[in-house]
Design a protein around this motif. Structure first.
Motif, short mmCIF file in Angstrom:
data_model
loop_
_atom_site.label_atom_id
_atom_site.label_comp_id
_atom_site.label_asym_id
_atom_site.label_seq_id
_atom_site.Cartn_x
_atom_site.Cartn_y
_atom_site.Cartn_z
N LYS A 290 0.82 -1.21 0.00
CA LYS A 290 0.00 0.00 0.00
C LYS A 290 0.86 1.26 0.00
CE LYS A 290 -3.96 -2.08 2.41
NZ LYS A 290 -4.80 -2.03 3.64
N ALA A 291 1.95 1.27 0.77
CA ALA A 291 2.77 2.47 0.89
C ALA A 291 3.42 2.83 -0.44
CB ALA A 291 3.83 2.27 1.96
N SER A 292 3.89 1.84 -1.17
CA SER A 292 4.52 2.12 -2.46
C SER A 292 3.49 2.57 -3.49
CB SER A 292 5.26 0.88 -2.97
OG SER A 292 6.39 0.60 -2.16
N ILE A 293 2.29 2.03 -3.42
CA ILE A 293 1.24 2.46 -4.33
C ILE A 293 0.88 3.92 -4.08
CG2 ILE A 293 -1.17 2.09 -5.00
CD1 ILE A 293 -0.73 -0.89 -4.36
N MET A 294 0.77 4.30 -2.81
CA MET A 294 0.46 5.70 -2.50
C MET A 294 1.62 6.61 -2.87
SD MET A 294 -2.62 5.82 -1.66
CE MET A 294 -2.55 7.59 -1.36
N ALA A 295 2.85 6.13 -2.74
CA ALA A 295 4.01 6.94 -3.13
C ALA A 295 3.99 7.19 -4.63
CB ALA A 295 5.30 6.24 -2.71
N ALA A 296 3.61 6.18 -5.40
CA ALA A 296 3.52 6.35 -6.85
C ALA A 296 2.43 7.35 -7.21
CB ALA A 296 3.24 5.00 -7.52
N ALA A 297 1.34 7.34 -6.44
CA ALA A 297 0.23 8.25 -6.72
C ALA A 297 0.52 9.68 -6.25
CB ALA A 297 -1.04 7.74 -6.04
N GLN A 298 1.33 9.80 -5.20
CA GLN A 298 1.63 11.11 -4.63
C GLN A 298 3.13 11.25 -4.38
OE1 GLN A 298 -0.78 11.43 -1.10
NE2 GLN A 298 -2.70 11.42 -2.22
N PRO A 299 3.91 11.33 -5.44
CA PRO A 299 5.37 11.46 -5.26
C PRO A 299 5.73 12.82 -4.67
CG PRO A 299 4.77 11.77 -7.55
CD PRO A 299 3.52 11.34 -6.85
N ALA A 300 6.90 12.87 -4.08
CA ALA A 300 7.39 14.16 -3.58
C ALA A 300 7.67 15.10 -4.75
CB ALA A 300 8.66 13.95 -2.75
N HIS A 301 7.58 16.39 -4.50
CA HIS A 301 7.92 17.37 -5.53
C HIS A 301 9.40 17.72 -5.38
CE1 HIS A 301 3.81 18.01 -6.91
NE2 HIS A 301 3.44 17.98 -5.64
N THR A 302 10.22 17.16 -6.25
CA THR A 302 11.67 17.36 -6.17
C THR A 302 12.23 17.62 -7.57
OG1 THR A 302 12.40 15.08 -6.58
CG2 THR A 302 11.70 15.61 -4.34
N ASP A 303 13.51 17.96 -7.59
CA ASP A 303 14.26 18.10 -8.85
C ASP A 303 15.20 16.93 -9.05
OD1 ASP A 303 13.09 20.58 -9.45
OD2 ASP A 303 14.53 21.63 -8.17
N TYR A 304 14.95 15.83 -8.34
CA TYR A 304 15.84 14.68 -8.41
C TYR A 304 15.62 13.89 -9.70
CZ TYR A 304 16.44 15.41 -3.36
OH TYR A 304 16.70 15.94 -2.12
N TYR A 305 16.75 13.46 -10.29
CA TYR A 305 16.69 12.58 -11.46
C TYR A 305 17.53 11.32 -11.25
CZ TYR A 305 14.45 16.28 -14.14
OH TYR A 305 13.56 17.23 -14.59
N TYR A 306 18.23 11.25 -10.12
CA TYR A 306 19.15 10.13 -9.88
C TYR A 306 19.11 9.75 -8.40
CZ TYR A 306 21.12 12.15 -14.17
OH TYR A 306 21.30 12.68 -15.43
N PHE A 307 19.44 8.52 -8.12
CA PHE A 307 19.72 8.10 -6.74
C PHE A 307 20.60 6.87 -6.78
CE2 PHE A 307 15.75 5.94 -7.86
CZ PHE A 307 15.94 4.66 -7.39
N VAL A 308 21.37 6.71 -5.73
CA VAL A 308 22.27 5.57 -5.60
C VAL A 308 22.35 5.20 -4.13
CG1 VAL A 308 24.37 6.95 -5.31
CG2 VAL A 308 24.53 4.63 -6.26
#
Length: 338
Positions: A290-308
């Motif tokens: 459920k948490a990942s589904i809600m994250a996909a529906a309401q992502p944070a507003h960022t300028d990120y394009y990468y993560f490691v």
């Protein structure tokens, strides 16, 4: 004189009757107060239409109670013993016979449970179901497409369509019934997320949202990071960048994956390799929670394009490729020192 002897005889008989009744009552009370001879919790099934005598005979056959003359007197002294319900119940060590019958008339049947973890695949679900105790197994040898049809799913693949959580079930429930519950739970979760999705998502359908959620699920187990991970993929989709996420490569490799991803794997085309394909893969790659589904529906507003990965249990998020490359070098230093 004869009358006195007769009265004396009657009194003696009455005294014997009273004594015999007292013995019966005392012995019967002792019988129902005797603990069952079990050393661990035991399941016991009361068939439909079963009665006290049948249950007692089964207890005796199992060696849980000793055969006793007093067993037949028990329902007269304790009429509640005759009121048992059909079903499967769990009896505990230390329970007396009376307590065991209380359990059998309680209606609180034994329920087993099975836990499907977030990020697991349908193949893993099938293996779990096959080994689940007290479940009626009906799906052995049945194809995924046929199972989907039985579940009323309009797709041939069930990946991502079942909600991972803990499910309880009664003894002899079927595996297909349990999957039906998981499908309905996912449908309700996905519908809620879709209704509350951000307005500017580059996602066209609830199924695409589910695909994205499955990638988020596989990328991080850190709850506080999910919305940031989602923002990276959303930002990339908006800009037309490839997602370039390793879990999709692994899923596309199938049984060829041996625990390592090599450069040639990143370049090898599969329908799921997001280093090669544009946009989202064709299906989810796992069962998102459920948490990942809600994250996909309401992502944070960022300028990120990468993560490691940081090598310390989380991820470093970056806006530019230069920042990302530095984060990668930092991770490699931590990795080499471990």
């Amino acid at each position: 004189m004869l009358k006195k002897r007769l009265l004396g005889g009657i009194s003696a008989i009455m005294a014997l009757v009273v004594l015999a009744a007292a013995v019966v009552i005392w012995q019967t009370k002792a019988f129902v107060a005797m603990p069952l001879s079990i050393q661990s919790p035991q399941l016991f099934t009361v068939p439909a239409g079963a009665h006290y005598q049948r249950v007692i005979r089964q207890f005796e056959a199992k060696g849980w109670v000793a055969s006793s003359l007093w067993a037949k007197f028990a329902p007269h002294l304790y009429p509640e013993l005759t009121r048992v319900q059909a079903g499967t119940f769990q009896l505990q060590p230390g329970q007396t016979l009376a307590q065991a019958f209380t359990t059998l008339r309680s209606g609180q049947q034994y329920q087993a449970s099975i836990t499907f973890v977030e990020g697991s695949t349908f193949a893993q679900w099938r293996a779990q179901l096959q080994s689940a105790p007290h479940l009626d197994h009906t799906l052995e040898g049945v194809s995924e497409a046929v199972i989907a049809e039985q579940l009323g799913v309009s797709r041939d693949q069930l990946e991502g369509l079942l909600l991972p959580e803990t499910y309880t079930y009664d003894v002899n429930d079927t595996d297909i019934d349990l999957l039906q519950r998981a499908v309905r739970a996912m449908e309700a979760t996905l519908e809620k997320a879709w209704q509350h999705r951000a307005d500017d998502l580059p996602i066209k359908t609830p199924y695409e949202l589910l695909i994205l959620a499955s990638i988020i699920e596989k990328e991080t187990a850190v709850a506080s990071e999910r919305e940031n991970v989602a923002s990276v993929f959303v930002n990339r989709l908006r800009k037309g960048m490839r997602l370039q996420t390793d879990p999709t490569v692994i899923y596309g490799m199938g049984e060829q994956y041996d625990g390592n991803i090599r450069k040639r794997d990143l370049r090898t085309p599969t329908p799921y390799n997001t280093y090669v394909i544009n946009g989202l893969p064709p299906t989810p790659i796992a069962m998102p929670g459920k948490a990942s589904i809600m994250a996909a529906a309401q992502p944070a507003h960022t300028d990120y394009y990468y993560f490691v990965a940081t090598g310390k249990g989380g991820h470093q998020f970056s806006t530019t490729l230069a920042e990302h490359n530095r984060a990668v070098r930092d991770y490699l230093k931590v990795f080499r020192n471990q």
